[in-house]
Structure formats: C-alpha cells, structure tokens
Design a protein around this motif. Structure first.
Motif, mmCIF file in Angstrom:
data_model
loop_
_atom_site.group_PDB
_atom_site.id
_atom_site.type_symbol
_atom_site.label_atom_id
_atom_site.label_comp_id
_atom_site.label_asym_id
_atom_site.label_seq_id
_atom_site.Cartn_x
_atom_site.Cartn_y
_atom_site.Cartn_z
ATOM 1 N N ILE A 18 17.218 -8.885 -4.846
ATOM 2 C CA ILE A 18 16.485 -8.633 -3.610
ATOM 3 C C ILE A 18 15.845 -7.262 -3.762
ATOM 4 C CG2 ILE A 18 16.656 -8.306 -1.111
ATOM 5 C CD1 ILE A 18 17.328 -11.146 -1.988
ATOM 6 N N VAL A 19 14.528 -7.204 -3.625
ATOM 7 C CA VAL A 19 13.798 -5.945 -3.777
ATOM 8 C C VAL A 19 13.113 -5.629 -2.459
ATOM 9 C CG1 VAL A 19 11.874 -4.821 -4.975
ATOM 10 C CG2 VAL A 19 13.466 -6.283 -6.245
ATOM 11 N N GLU A 20 13.342 -4.399 -1.950
ATOM 12 C CA GLU A 20 12.746 -4.017 -0.674
ATOM 13 C C GLU A 20 11.563 -3.077 -0.813
ATOM 14 O OE1 GLU A 20 15.896 -2.256 1.624
ATOM 15 O OE2 GLU A 20 15.699 -0.310 0.630
ATOM 16 N N ALA A 21 11.402 -2.476 -1.985
ATOM 17 C CA ALA A 21 10.288 -1.553 -2.190
ATOM 18 C C ALA A 21 10.036 -1.400 -3.679
ATOM 19 C CB ALA A 21 10.594 -0.195 -1.563
ATOM 20 N N ALA A 22 8.828 -0.955 -3.991
ATOM 21 C CA ALA A 22 8.456 -0.750 -5.391
ATOM 22 C C ALA A 22 7.554 0.470 -5.506
ATOM 23 C CB ALA A 22 7.740 -1.978 -5.931
ATOM 24 N N VAL A 23 7.592 1.075 -6.694
ATOM 25 C CA VAL A 23 6.743 2.228 -6.992
ATOM 26 C C VAL A 23 5.999 1.934 -8.285
ATOM 27 C CG1 VAL A 23 6.667 4.707 -7.475
ATOM 28 C CG2 VAL A 23 8.426 3.799 -5.920
ATOM 29 N N LEU A 24 4.696 2.185 -8.264
ATOM 30 C CA LEU A 24 3.844 2.049 -9.444
ATOM 31 C C LEU A 24 3.095 3.356 -9.664
ATOM 32 C CD1 LEU A 24 2.163 -1.368 -8.602
ATOM 33 C CD2 LEU A 24 3.795 -0.981 -10.444
ATOM 34 N N ALA A 25 2.664 3.571 -10.887
ATOM 35 C CA ALA A 25 1.773 4.692 -11.165
ATOM 36 C C ALA A 25 0.390 4.328 -10.636
ATOM 37 C CB ALA A 25 1.722 4.984 -12.657
ATOM 38 N N GLU A 26 -0.234 5.233 -9.925
ATOM 39 C CA GLU A 26 -1.550 4.936 -9.346
ATOM 40 C C GLU A 26 -2.591 4.619 -10.422
ATOM 41 O OE1 GLU A 26 -2.882 9.602 -8.680
ATOM 42 O OE2 GLU A 26 -1.957 8.511 -7.022
ATOM 43 N N GLU A 27 -2.377 5.096 -11.630
ATOM 44 C CA GLU A 27 -3.312 4.852 -12.731
ATOM 45 C C GLU A 27 -3.415 3.376 -13.113
ATOM 46 O OE1 GLU A 27 -1.808 9.129 -13.333
ATOM 47 O OE2 GLU A 27 -0.987 7.232 -12.610
ATOM 48 N N ILE A 28 -2.408 2.574 -12.759
ATOM 49 C CA ILE A 28 -2.454 1.153 -13.096
ATOM 50 C C ILE A 28 -3.633 0.457 -12.413
ATOM 51 C CG2 ILE A 28 -0.902 0.311 -11.282
ATOM 52 C CD1 ILE A 28 0.275 -1.638 -13.370
ATOM 53 N N GLN A 29 -4.004 0.928 -11.230
ATOM 54 C CA GLN A 29 -5.087 0.292 -10.479
ATOM 55 C C GLN A 29 -6.432 0.392 -11.205
ATOM 56 O OE1 GLN A 29 -4.882 2.195 -6.655
ATOM 57 N NE2 GLN A 29 -2.996 1.164 -6.112
ATOM 58 N N ARG A 30 -6.648 1.473 -11.947
ATOM 59 C CA ARG A 30 -7.907 1.670 -12.674
ATOM 60 C C ARG A 30 -7.842 1.196 -14.115
ATOM 61 N NH1 ARG A 30 -6.766 6.336 -10.298
ATOM 62 N NH2 ARG A 30 -6.272 7.407 -12.235
ATOM 63 N N ASN A 31 -6.659 1.272 -14.709
ATOM 64 C CA ASN A 31 -6.531 1.055 -16.146
ATOM 65 C C ASN A 31 -5.884 -0.266 -16.547
ATOM 66 O OD1 ASN A 31 -7.494 3.745 -17.190
ATOM 67 N ND2 ASN A 31 -5.893 4.393 -15.773
ATOM 68 N N ASN A 32 -5.376 -1.013 -15.577
ATOM 69 C CA ASN A 32 -4.717 -2.281 -15.887
ATOM 70 C C ASN A 32 -4.772 -3.180 -14.649
ATOM 71 O OD1 ASN A 32 -3.174 -4.301 -17.026
ATOM 72 N ND2 ASN A 32 -1.550 -2.950 -17.731
ATOM 73 N N GLU A 33 -5.991 -3.511 -14.241
ATOM 74 C CA GLU A 33 -6.200 -4.258 -12.997
ATOM 75 C C GLU A 33 -5.467 -5.589 -12.966
ATOM 76 O OE1 GLU A 33 -10.174 -4.608 -11.409
ATOM 77 O OE2 GLU A 33 -10.743 -2.754 -12.442
ATOM 78 N N LYS A 34 -5.453 -6.291 -14.084
ATOM 79 C CA LYS A 34 -4.808 -7.613 -14.121
ATOM 80 C C LYS A 34 -3.324 -7.510 -13.758
ATOM 81 C CE LYS A 34 -3.757 -11.472 -17.209
ATOM 82 N NZ LYS A 34 -2.369 -11.434 -17.551
ATOM 83 N N VAL A 35 -2.620 -6.609 -14.407
ATOM 84 C CA VAL A 35 -1.189 -6.451 -14.122
ATOM 85 C C VAL A 35 -0.992 -5.899 -12.717
ATOM 86 C CG1 VAL A 35 0.912 -5.202 -14.790
ATOM 87 C CG2 VAL A 35 -0.502 -6.301 -16.538
ATOM 88 N N ALA A 36 -1.835 -4.964 -12.292
ATOM 89 C CA ALA A 36 -1.722 -4.399 -10.949
ATOM 90 C C ALA A 36 -1.830 -5.491 -9.887
ATOM 91 C CB ALA A 36 -2.782 -3.333 -10.732
ATOM 92 N N LYS A 37 -2.776 -6.408 -10.053
ATOM 93 C CA LYS A 37 -2.950 -7.499 -9.090
ATOM 94 C C LYS A 37 -1.754 -8.454 -9.096
ATOM 95 C CE LYS A 37 -7.958 -7.439 -9.021
ATOM 96 N NZ LYS A 37 -9.196 -8.109 -9.400
ATOM 97 N N GLU A 38 -1.245 -8.768 -10.277
ATOM 98 C CA GLU A 38 -0.073 -9.656 -10.378
ATOM 99 C C GLU A 38 1.141 -9.032 -9.695
ATOM 100 O OE1 GLU A 38 0.454 -12.747 -11.622
ATOM 101 O OE2 GLU A 38 -1.657 -13.003 -12.105
ATOM 102 N N VAL A 39 1.353 -7.735 -9.920
ATOM 103 C CA VAL A 39 2.486 -7.050 -9.296
ATOM 104 C C VAL A 39 2.314 -7.049 -7.780
ATOM 105 C CG1 VAL A 39 3.713 -4.853 -9.071
ATOM 106 C CG2 VAL A 39 3.000 -5.646 -11.329
ATOM 107 N N ALA A 40 1.120 -6.732 -7.315
ATOM 108 C CA ALA A 40 0.859 -6.689 -5.876
ATOM 109 C C ALA A 40 1.055 -8.053 -5.224
ATOM 110 C CB ALA A 40 -0.546 -6.171 -5.609
ATOM 111 N N SER A 41 0.792 -9.129 -5.953
ATOM 112 C CA SER A 41 0.989 -10.464 -5.376
ATOM 113 C C SER A 41 2.467 -10.867 -5.354
ATOM 114 C CB SER A 41 0.169 -11.510 -6.135
ATOM 115 O OG SER A 41 0.712 -11.755 -7.406
ATOM 116 N N SER A 42 3.282 -10.192 -6.167
ATOM 117 C CA SER A 42 4.711 -10.523 -6.240
ATOM 118 C C SER A 42 5.579 -9.641 -5.350
ATOM 119 C CB SER A 42 5.209 -10.367 -7.677
ATOM 120 O OG SER A 42 4.534 -11.232 -8.542
ATOM 121 N N LEU A 43 5.061 -8.486 -4.960
ATOM 122 C CA LEU A 43 5.859 -7.507 -4.226
ATOM 123 C C LEU A 43 5.133 -7.039 -2.972
ATOM 124 C CD1 LEU A 43 6.876 -5.339 -7.294
ATOM 125 C CD2 LEU A 43 8.463 -6.635 -5.872
#
Length: 129
Positions: free
Chosen positions: A63-88
């Motif tokens: 059970i996960v209630e929160a997550a932290v990502l590096a803001e750089e993922i949004q510019r440098n790895n959009e595909k993974v950033a979108k997948e993570v955002a859809s899962s969390l």
C-alpha cells in the motif's frame, strides 16, 4: 511455496517489516546507494529488469500513500514519468540532488537494471485500514 506476490525472499522479508510512512526506493542502475541503506540488487544486465516492471510488482504488493520523483524526469524521461503518474497519486517532485539526499532515509533500495534517465521513485508506505 508462495502462490503470488513477491517471490524474492529478501524483498518479501523486508516488505514484511515495513510500517506506515516507511519509505523504499526503486532505483535505476546508476543511482548512488547510501552505505547505510540495505540494497537488493535485481539488475542482471543493462535494462533488465526494467524500472516499470519492478514498480508494477511492488505496487501490487504494498500500500503506497505517497511518492517522490526527481523533477528532471518530467523533461528527460517523459514516457516513464507518464507511466509512474498513471500508477500513483500524491506525487511530489524534488531536484535530483534532493532526491539523492532523501534516499538516505529509506528503509530499502531496490536496484533495477533500468538505463533511462531519472527512473527512480521513493514510495511511502500506507496502511491497509
């Protein structure tokens, strides 16, 4: 033998010890691992296992209630950033340098073979009730 869930005995053992608000990290193969944090290294070749495949299995088990990502993922790895955002939900962003500092507080780091930039996440455990 277990029927489903995490089969890796080390991971299953660490997961059984986690409590509310404890944090774990799923990391790409390049993230520095702090000496004081246990690391389960699942990487067996460049790119394998992928960050997203491990994230999927972990999210199915915890059970996960929160997550932290590096803001750089949004510019440098959009595909993974979108997948993570859809899962969390409840995602916050910090700089990659801040992210690396936060990993020092984790209970566990799971190292993948991922080779795409900034494919790392800190997951904060929730409760089942």
């Amino acid at each position: 033998m277990k029927r489903h869930g995490i089969l890796n005995r080390e991971l299953a053992g660490h997961f059984a010890k986690l409590g509310h608000t404890d944090r774990i990290v799923i990391a790409d193969c390049g993230l520095p691992i702090p000496k004081e944090v246990p690391c389960i290294d699942l990487a067996y070749k460049l790119g394998e296992p992928t960050f997203l495949s491990i994230l999927e299995v972990v999210l199915d088990d915890l059970i996960v209630e929160a997550a932290v990502l590096a803001e750089e993922i949004q510019r440098n790895n959009e595909k993974v950033a979108k997948e993570v955002a859809s899962s969390l939900s409840n995602i916050s962003y910090v700089t990659h340098e801040e992210f690396k500092e936060l990993t020092k507080e984790a209970k566990l780091i799971i190292r993948t073979g991922e080779t795409t930039p900034y494919a790392n996440v800190i997951l904060q455990c929730g409760v089942i009730f």
